[in-house]
Design a protein around this motif. Structure first.
Motif, mmCIF file in Angstrom:
data_model
loop_
_atom_site.group_PDB
_atom_site.id
_atom_site.type_symbol
_atom_site.label_atom_id
_atom_site.label_comp_id
_atom_site.label_asym_id
_atom_site.label_seq_id
_atom_site.Cartn_x
_atom_site.Cartn_y
_atom_site.Cartn_z
ATOM 1 N N GLU A 86 13.182 -3.922 -13.727
ATOM 2 C CA GLU A 86 14.636 -3.890 -13.495
ATOM 3 C C GLU A 86 14.980 -4.011 -12.012
ATOM 4 O OE1 GLU A 86 16.763 -1.391 -17.043
ATOM 5 O OE2 GLU A 86 15.411 -0.266 -15.776
ATOM 6 N N THR A 87 14.120 -3.483 -11.138
ATOM 7 C CA THR A 87 14.411 -3.566 -9.699
ATOM 8 C C THR A 87 14.410 -5.015 -9.208
ATOM 9 O OG1 THR A 87 12.105 -3.407 -8.966
ATOM 10 C CG2 THR A 87 13.295 -1.322 -9.228
ATOM 11 N N LEU A 88 13.900 -5.929 -10.060
ATOM 12 C CA LEU A 88 13.867 -7.346 -9.666
ATOM 13 C C LEU A 88 15.060 -8.110 -10.237
ATOM 14 C CD1 LEU A 88 10.068 -7.584 -10.258
ATOM 15 C CD2 LEU A 88 11.142 -8.222 -8.077
ATOM 16 N N GLY A 89 15.963 -7.372 -10.904
ATOM 17 C CA GLY A 89 17.203 -8.002 -11.358
ATOM 18 C C GLY A 89 17.210 -8.434 -12.808
ATOM 19 N N VAL A 90 16.225 -7.990 -13.582
ATOM 20 C CA VAL A 90 16.224 -8.362 -14.998
ATOM 21 C C VAL A 90 16.603 -7.110 -15.789
ATOM 22 C CG1 VAL A 90 13.743 -7.907 -15.321
ATOM 23 C CG2 VAL A 90 14.863 -9.565 -16.771
ATOM 24 N N SER A 91 17.406 -7.266 -16.846
ATOM 25 C CA SER A 91 17.825 -6.065 -17.566
ATOM 26 C C SER A 91 16.785 -5.708 -18.619
ATOM 27 C CB SER A 91 19.182 -6.275 -18.224
ATOM 28 O OG SER A 91 19.028 -7.081 -19.367
ATOM 29 N N ARG A 92 16.764 -4.428 -18.951
ATOM 30 C CA ARG A 92 15.757 -3.967 -19.907
ATOM 31 C C ARG A 92 15.973 -4.608 -21.283
ATOM 32 N NH1 ARG A 92 13.503 2.009 -20.208
ATOM 33 N NH2 ARG A 92 13.960 1.712 -18.020
ATOM 34 N N ILE A 93 17.222 -4.741 -21.663
ATOM 35 C CA ILE A 93 17.489 -5.267 -23.004
ATOM 36 C C ILE A 93 17.060 -6.741 -23.111
ATOM 37 C CG2 ILE A 93 19.966 -5.763 -22.606
ATOM 38 C CD1 ILE A 93 18.378 -4.466 -25.860
ATOM 39 N N GLN A 94 17.261 -7.443 -21.997
ATOM 40 C CA GLN A 94 16.839 -8.855 -21.957
ATOM 41 C C GLN A 94 15.308 -8.938 -22.145
ATOM 42 O OE1 GLN A 94 18.466 -10.174 -18.254
ATOM 43 N NE2 GLN A 94 17.281 -12.079 -18.241
ATOM 44 N N THR A 95 14.611 -8.070 -21.436
ATOM 45 C CA THR A 95 13.144 -8.050 -21.503
ATOM 46 C C THR A 95 12.693 -7.691 -22.921
ATOM 47 O OG1 THR A 95 13.380 -7.029 -19.336
ATOM 48 C CG2 THR A 95 11.169 -7.207 -20.178
ATOM 49 N N ASN A 97 14.434 -7.988 -25.673
ATOM 50 C CA ASN A 97 14.784 -9.055 -26.624
ATOM 51 C C ASN A 97 13.705 -10.128 -26.665
ATOM 52 O OD1 ASN A 97 17.131 -7.875 -27.426
ATOM 53 N ND2 ASN A 97 18.475 -9.086 -26.095
ATOM 54 N N ASP A 98 13.136 -10.427 -25.497
ATOM 55 C CA ASP A 98 12.071 -11.428 -25.444
ATOM 56 C C ASP A 98 10.830 -10.972 -26.216
ATOM 57 O OD1 ASP A 98 13.632 -13.116 -23.973
ATOM 58 O OD2 ASP A 98 12.699 -12.652 -22.034
ATOM 59 N N LEU A 99 10.575 -9.674 -26.180
ATOM 60 C CA LEU A 99 9.440 -9.150 -26.959
ATOM 61 C C LEU A 99 9.754 -9.258 -28.452
ATOM 62 C CD1 LEU A 99 6.716 -7.547 -27.185
ATOM 63 C CD2 LEU A 99 8.085 -5.460 -27.090
ATOM 64 N N HIS A 100 10.977 -8.858 -28.812
ATOM 65 C CA HIS A 100 11.334 -8.822 -30.232
ATOM 66 C C HIS A 100 11.458 -10.210 -30.849
ATOM 67 C CE1 HIS A 100 13.196 -4.659 -29.170
ATOM 68 N NE2 HIS A 100 11.897 -4.609 -29.321
ATOM 69 N N SER A 101 11.766 -11.208 -30.016
ATOM 70 C CA SER A 101 11.899 -12.562 -30.573
ATOM 71 C C SER A 101 10.540 -13.272 -30.614
ATOM 72 C CB SER A 101 12.866 -13.387 -29.714
ATOM 73 O OG SER A 101 12.242 -13.664 -28.462
ATOM 74 N N GLY A 102 9.520 -12.617 -30.066
ATOM 75 C CA GLY A 102 8.180 -13.229 -30.061
ATOM 76 C C GLY A 102 7.966 -14.155 -28.881
ATOM 77 N N LYS A 103 8.957 -14.209 -27.965
ATOM 78 C CA LYS A 103 8.854 -15.126 -26.824
ATOM 79 C C LYS A 103 7.923 -14.571 -25.739
ATOM 80 C CE LYS A 103 11.855 -16.915 -23.252
ATOM 81 N NZ LYS A 103 13.085 -16.515 -22.583
ATOM 82 N N ALA A 104 7.992 -13.261 -25.536
ATOM 83 C CA ALA A 104 7.223 -12.659 -24.426
ATOM 84 C C ALA A 104 5.768 -12.439 -24.824
ATOM 85 C CB ALA A 104 7.853 -11.325 -24.038
ATOM 86 N N LYS A 105 4.907 -12.528 -23.822
ATOM 87 C CA LYS A 105 3.495 -12.230 -24.065
ATOM 88 C C LYS A 105 3.231 -10.746 -23.813
ATOM 89 C CE LYS A 105 1.313 -16.638 -22.891
ATOM 90 N NZ LYS A 105 2.300 -17.501 -22.236
ATOM 91 N N TYR A 106 2.166 -10.257 -24.422
ATOM 92 C CA TYR A 106 1.612 -8.934 -24.109
ATOM 93 C C TYR A 106 0.123 -9.054 -24.353
ATOM 94 C CZ TYR A 106 1.878 -8.559 -29.177
ATOM 95 O OH TYR A 106 1.737 -8.817 -30.525
ATOM 96 N N SER A 107 -0.645 -8.053 -23.935
ATOM 97 C CA SER A 107 -2.098 -8.220 -23.953
ATOM 98 C C SER A 107 -2.626 -8.544 -25.356
ATOM 99 C CB SER A 107 -2.793 -6.967 -23.426
ATOM 100 O OG SER A 107 -4.182 -7.229 -23.372
ATOM 101 N N SER A 108 -3.479 -9.568 -25.391
ATOM 102 C CA SER A 108 -4.097 -10.031 -26.635
ATOM 103 C C SER A 108 -4.807 -8.898 -27.389
ATOM 104 C CB SER A 108 -5.113 -11.128 -26.300
ATOM 105 O OG SER A 108 -5.972 -10.708 -25.242
ATOM 106 N N ILE A 109 -5.327 -7.931 -26.658
ATOM 107 C CA ILE A 109 -6.192 -6.908 -27.263
ATOM 108 C C ILE A 109 -5.475 -6.109 -28.346
ATOM 109 C CG2 ILE A 109 -5.675 -5.073 -25.556
ATOM 110 C CD1 ILE A 109 -9.181 -5.818 -26.933
ATOM 111 N N PHE A 110 -4.162 -5.967 -28.213
ATOM 112 C CA PHE A 110 -3.451 -5.107 -29.152
ATOM 113 C C PHE A 110 -3.090 -5.806 -30.459
ATOM 114 C CE2 PHE A 110 -2.599 -3.297 -24.859
ATOM 115 C CZ PHE A 110 -3.502 -2.252 -25.001
#
Ligand code: ACO
Length: 311
Positions: A86-95, A97-110
């Motif tokens: 958030e300190t870089l200007g991106v909102s938490r909900i935006q971030t 939403n990207d996870l929930h839509s499947g757009k964002a990456k997260y570690s393969s291990i999980f």
């Protein structure tokens, strides 16, 4: 005289002076930090899911307490990291939403399932062990809020790693069935853990710039090699066989040589086609939707309180 912001930024990086939220920074630096920090935050909270799967089935009250504490720690890590993003200007909900839509990456291990109790120990030892190796250098990352968040995260990860290894030492001295369960977990988690460090250096598209900007201090392959070198003696102490026929000690280099990672599997998981990708994203989305009333209640309480304070 015109101020040369780029030059000031470059000098700070060169002299190991931290970049802070209100400082000028190149757009690409901001973008890559948002990318990495938000992926990292998602990894922390998605990482709660495979372990939470065993809270109700932990073999003793003590193990259950430890696991509960560990899973809660991961939630805390996610929160620090979302704040840092958030300190870089991106909102938490935006971030999110990207996870929930499947757009964002997260570690393969999980995206791998936790099938037995031994998997929980293995996650502590190998997965959190890999996370520490990767994250200790991030305590020196050039972006202040990220580097500072990493200090506490690493301390907690170190506890996670120890509790995992300790629970495996117990299994390694147990019944033949327990030893078999331990080896089976090792067979399933060893290679996916090596994949956590990311693609080979030649294929790591972000590394060059991230190293130049001193976000990353070591390359993916350097950290992976360090992890193998550290983990093999630990695995031997547990009496485990490493599921890699090509593994051998190289006297000259002082390092272990290891077999080729299945990169097809890695990219399939990263692109959303691993065993549990859908299940993980669905679980996060449901948790967010079912938690809407908590956010609403907290907002209403906050509004009521500030109104009262202003009266
Ligand atoms: N799982 C999923 N995606 C990955 C993985 C992985 N294991 N490794 C690399 N990728 C992705 C990268 O995010 C990048 O995608 P993008 O360009 O669309 O963002 C792409 O593959 C190419 O990789 P690199 O160019 O090597 O990416 P990068 O320089 O960011 O290095 C790394 C990847 C090492 C994971 C880095 O981002 C990092 O250090 N992140 C912070 C640590 C972290 O996120 N840990 C999470 C797991 S630990 C835990 O949560 C307990």
């Amino acid at each position: 005289k015109e101020i040369d912001f780029q030059q000031i930024f470059d000098e700070k990086i060169e002299n190991e002076v931290r970049i802070e939220p209100k400082d000028w920074m190149p757009d690409a630096y901001r973008k890559t930090l948002i990318r990495q920090i938000s992926q990292h935050a998602h990894s922390e909270i998605v990482g709660m899911l495979p372990e939470a799967n065993w809270i109700t089935r932990a073999p003793s009250l003590n193990r259950k307490k430890i696991l509960l504490a560990k899973v809660q720690d991961e939630a805390g890590h996610g929160l620090y990291l979302y704040c840092a993003a958030e300190t870089l200007g991106v909102s938490r909900i935006q971030t999110l939403n990207d996870l929930h839509s499947g757009k964002a990456k997260y570690s393969s291990i999980f995206n791998y399932p936790t099938l037995t109790w031994a998997d929980i120990g293995i996650i502590g030892w190998l997965v959190d062990g890999a996370a520490i190796l990767n994250q200790v250098p991030l305590c020196r990352a050039s972006y202040g809020p990220y580097a500072r968040a990493m200090v506490r995260v690493c301390k907690e990860e170190s506890f996670h790693q120890r509790q995992g290894y300790e629970s495996l030492v117990v299994l390694s001295k147990g019944s033949p069935e327990q030893k078999e369960m331990l080896q089976d977990a090792m067979n399933r988690w060893w290679w996916p853990t090596l994949m956590m460090f990311g693609p080979k250096d030649e294929e790591s598209s972000n590394s060059d710039m991230s190293m130049k900007w001193r976000i990353k201090r070591f390359s993916n392959d350097e950290l992976r090699q360090r992890f193998v070198d550290i983990s093999i003696p630990q695995a031997e102490y547990l009496g485990l066989t490493i599921p890699d026929p090509d593994l051998k000690w190289n006297e000259e280099t002082g390092h272990y040589e290891f077999g080729e990672i299945d990169w097809e599997e890695f990219w399939a998981v990263v692109k959303g086609n691993g065993k549990c990708n859908k299940q993980r994203v669905d679980a996060r989305r449901n948790a967010h939707e079912e938690g809407a009333w908590v956010r609403d209640a907290a907002t209403a309480y906050h509004e009521k309180r500030s109104k009262r304070e202003n009266e």
